[in-house]
Design a protein around this motif. Structure first.
Motif, PDB file in Angstrom:
ATOM      1  N   ALA A  51      -8.405  71.330  65.630  1.00 13.01           N
ATOM      2  CA  ALA A  51      -8.656  71.234  67.068  1.00 13.01           C
ATOM      3  C   ALA A  51      -8.147  69.907  67.628  1.00 13.01           C
ATOM      4  O   ALA A  51      -7.572  69.857  68.722  1.00 13.01           O
ATOM      5  N   ALA A  52      -8.358  68.819  66.888  1.00 18.62           N
ATOM      6  CA  ALA A  52      -7.902  67.499  67.336  1.00 18.62           C
ATOM      7  C   ALA A  52      -6.379  67.447  67.419  1.00 18.62           C
ATOM      8  O   ALA A  52      -5.813  66.911  68.382  1.00 18.62           O
ATOM      9  N   VAL A  53      -5.716  67.994  66.408  1.00 21.91           N
ATOM     10  CA  VAL A  53      -4.249  68.019  66.404  1.00 21.91           C
ATOM     11  C   VAL A  53      -3.730  68.859  67.562  1.00 21.91           C
ATOM     12  O   VAL A  53      -2.816  68.444  68.300  1.00 21.91           O
ATOM     13  N   LEU A  54      -4.312  70.027  67.740  1.00 24.55           N
ATOM     14  CA  LEU A  54      -3.858  70.924  68.804  1.00 24.55           C
ATOM     15  C   LEU A  54      -4.085  70.305  70.188  1.00 24.55           C
ATOM     16  O   LEU A  54      -3.260  70.466  71.092  1.00 24.55           O
ATOM     17  N   ALA A  55      -5.194  69.585  70.345  1.00 24.80           N
ATOM     18  CA  ALA A  55      -5.470  68.928  71.625  1.00 24.80           C
ATOM     19  C   ALA A  55      -4.386  67.922  71.972  1.00 24.80           C
ATOM     20  O   ALA A  55      -4.021  67.761  73.144  1.00 24.80           O
ATOM     21  N   PRO A  92      -6.368  73.794  77.099  1.00 25.33           N
ATOM     22  CA  PRO A  92      -5.776  74.995  76.500  1.00 25.33           C
ATOM     23  C   PRO A  92      -6.062  75.109  75.008  1.00 25.33           C
ATOM     24  O   PRO A  92      -6.185  76.214  74.483  1.00 25.33           O
ATOM     25  N   ALA A  93      -6.176  73.960  74.310  1.00 21.96           N
ATOM     26  CA  ALA A  93      -6.517  74.017  72.887  1.00 21.96           C
ATOM     27  C   ALA A  93      -7.872  74.685  72.689  1.00 21.96           C
ATOM     28  O   ALA A  93      -8.058  75.500  71.778  1.00 21.96           O
ATOM     29  N   VAL A 140     -11.621  68.721  69.994  1.00 23.73           N
ATOM     30  CA  VAL A 140     -10.950  68.651  71.297  1.00 23.73           C
ATOM     31  C   VAL A 140     -11.508  67.550  72.185  1.00 23.73           C
ATOM     32  O   VAL A 140     -10.856  67.139  73.152  1.00 23.73           O
ATOM     33  N   ASN A 141     -12.714  67.038  71.894  1.00 21.45           N
ATOM     34  CA  ASN A 141     -13.267  65.944  72.690  1.00 21.45           C
ATOM     35  C   ASN A 141     -12.954  64.575  72.106  1.00 21.45           C
ATOM     36  O   ASN A 141     -12.730  63.615  72.843  1.00 21.45           O
ATOM     37  N   PRO A 167      -8.477  63.571  71.857  1.00 22.08           N
ATOM     38  CA  PRO A 167      -7.676  62.988  72.938  1.00 22.08           C
ATOM     39  C   PRO A 167      -7.670  61.463  72.989  1.00 22.08           C
ATOM     40  O   PRO A 167      -6.881  60.886  73.735  1.00 22.08           O
ATOM     41  N   ASN A 168      -8.518  60.807  72.226  1.00 18.62           N
ATOM     42  CA  ASN A 168      -8.472  59.344  72.181  1.00 18.62           C
ATOM     43  C   ASN A 168      -7.277  58.832  71.383  1.00 18.62           C
ATOM     44  O   ASN A 168      -7.090  57.622  71.259  1.00 18.62           O
ATOM     45  N   LEU A 169      -6.465  59.744  70.863  1.00 17.80           N
ATOM     46  CA  LEU A 169      -5.290  59.342  70.092  1.00 17.80           C
ATOM     47  C   LEU A 169      -4.039  59.204  70.949  1.00 17.80           C
ATOM     48  O   LEU A 169      -3.239  58.289  70.751  1.00 17.80           O
ATOM     49  N   THR A 170      -3.842  60.103  71.917  1.00 17.09           N
ATOM     50  CA  THR A 170      -2.634  60.058  72.758  1.00 17.09           C
ATOM     51  C   THR A 170      -2.995  60.305  74.215  1.00 17.09           C
ATOM     52  O   THR A 170      -4.012  60.920  74.524  1.00 17.09           O
TER      53      THR A 170
END
Length: 414
Positions: free
Chosen positions: A317-321, A328-329, A353-354, A357-360
């Motif tokens: 989920a994190a990668v897809l986000a 959309p993820a 997914v929450n 997003p702190n990555l990019t």
């Protein structure tokens, strides 16, 4: 047809992220949704079912956005800024702790967009008034807007979608997410204290903060009662959206009477075009998940709630986000899990997914909005700083949050 659906989804997301000339996301999302209908990728009945499923969720989002606007109009965030300044005593480390507490609470109660749009300017103004480096406090706002949105169903649109898919009550959701939320906030604070240690050195002559403004008691009481109503709504069979609508209606009266806002502004703050965007996006995503991509994801997702299964789901989920944005993820992964999926897996998706997003920058629309808020105030955020900070916090907090969720599921017998 799956390729066409993917291309349409890519076009919608690219437009939403770029936001050329400030045009609303619905400008491209609605034609894309119509295209998947005309091409037969999604049937009219399936599209209508998708809209019906998302309707209460996005209606709730609109009500919460209005509630946050009215709280701001009645001075909640101006008051909070002076409280932060007085409480810090001019100490940047103490201010960081207070900003973390304020951002975590604001995100949980009023939605992550309120933290980005309303709290961030207040935090920046406080740091400037105290002549402190604003970087740690600015980045704290956006990180907690994403990761601290884990606690309540009202904190994030992704949470509302997950609540609907999980079958949990408001209180049941909150109980399971409380430990992951607390663990993530504490770990992020520890990382920030080290990462920004140079910015957090106490100045030789701290500035004496200004006196705090009187507390906007009416707004604070209504917000407290609204939050209580959210918690108790499931017990009496009332949808949380109606609690939010009542809370907004009660706050609207004093705000409009005082000239702090207007009926037209209140309607504008409901972000109706964004609501249309989310509904249209759901239809486009349905075109993707109904094909081979959706089936491949469904086959790759686990069906158990073992620790490894939860960790794998959250990581995916994190990668897809960070590839397609977290909204959309969420839609894609919840569709792939299907109805009747274990609540633990749904919540693992939410962790990814929450926190992811702190990555990019592209991980969430809230992050992109935060960047615009800073640029409008002459503060250009650094992609390098954001990415380096994310490389430290995201893996650490994601693993810790999954462990905390796994413990909660075992203790709660879910």
């Amino acid at each position: 047809m799956t390729t066409v659906a993917l291309l349409l989804l890519g076009a919608v997301l690219a437009f939403a992220i770029a936001s050329p000339r400030g045009l609303p996301e619905a400008v491209v999302a609605v034609p894309a949704a119509l295209a998947v209908l005309v091409l037969g990728i999604v049937t009219p009945s399936a599209a209508l079912e998708e809209v019906r499923a998302l309707g209460p969720t996005v209606g709730f989002l609109a009500a919460i956005l209005v509630l946050a606007h009215l709280a701001d109009a009645l001075g909640v965030f101006r008051w909070l800024a002076t409280v932060l300044g007085r409480g810090s005593g001019g100490d940047p480390r103490r201010l960081l702790v207070l900003v973390f507490a304020a951002a975590a609470l604001c995100t949980a109660v009023l939605n992550l967009d309120a933290t980005v749009v309303l709290l961030t300017p207040a935090v920046l103004a406080t740091a400037v008034a105290l002549r402190l480096p604003p970087r740690p406090h600015a980045y704290a706002s956006v990180h907690l807007a994403n990761s601290a949105s884990l606690l309540l169903p009202v904190s994030n649109l992704t949470n509302l979608l997950a609540l609907q898919a999980s079958g949990l009550t408001f209180l049941g959701f909150t109980a399971l997410m409380a430990l992951p939320w607390a663990v993530v906030v504490v770990l992020e604070l520890a990382v920030f204290a080290v990462f920004f240690r140079r910015d957090l050195r106490r100045p030789a002559e701290p500035v004496v903060p200004a006196a705090a403004e009187p507390a906007p008691r009416t707004a604070l009481v209504v917000l407290g009662l609204t939050l209580t109503g959210f918690a108790g709504s499931g017990l009496v069979g009332v949808e949380p959206v109606w609690v939010a609508v009542v809370g907004a209606a009660v706050l609207a009266v004093p705000a409009i009477n005082a000239g702090a806002t207007s009926p037209r502004q209140v309607l504008r703050e409901a972000s109706l075009l964004f609501v249309v965007f989310v509904l249209a996006l759901g239809v486009v995503v349905a075109g993707v998940t109904s094909g081979p991509v959706g089936r491949a994801l469904a086959d790759s997702l686990p069906s158990s709630t073992s620790l490894l299964a939860l960790l794998g789901t959250a990581t995916l989920a994190a990668v897809l986000a960070n590839v397609v944005n977290n909204l959309p993820a969420t839609l894609v992964l919840l569709a792939a899990l299907g109805g009747g999926a274990p609540a633990g897996l749904v919540l693992a998706v939410l962790l990814g997914v929450n926190i992811g997003p702190n990555l990019t920058y592209v991980g969430s629309l809230a992050t992109l909005l935060w960047r615009r808020v800073l640029l409008a105030r002459g503060l250009a955020p650094s992609v390098g700083t954001y990415t380096r900070l994310g490389l430290i916090t995201v893996p650490l907090t994601l693993v810790a949050a999954v462990l905390a969720l796994w413990v909660g599921l075992r203790v709660g017998g879910v």
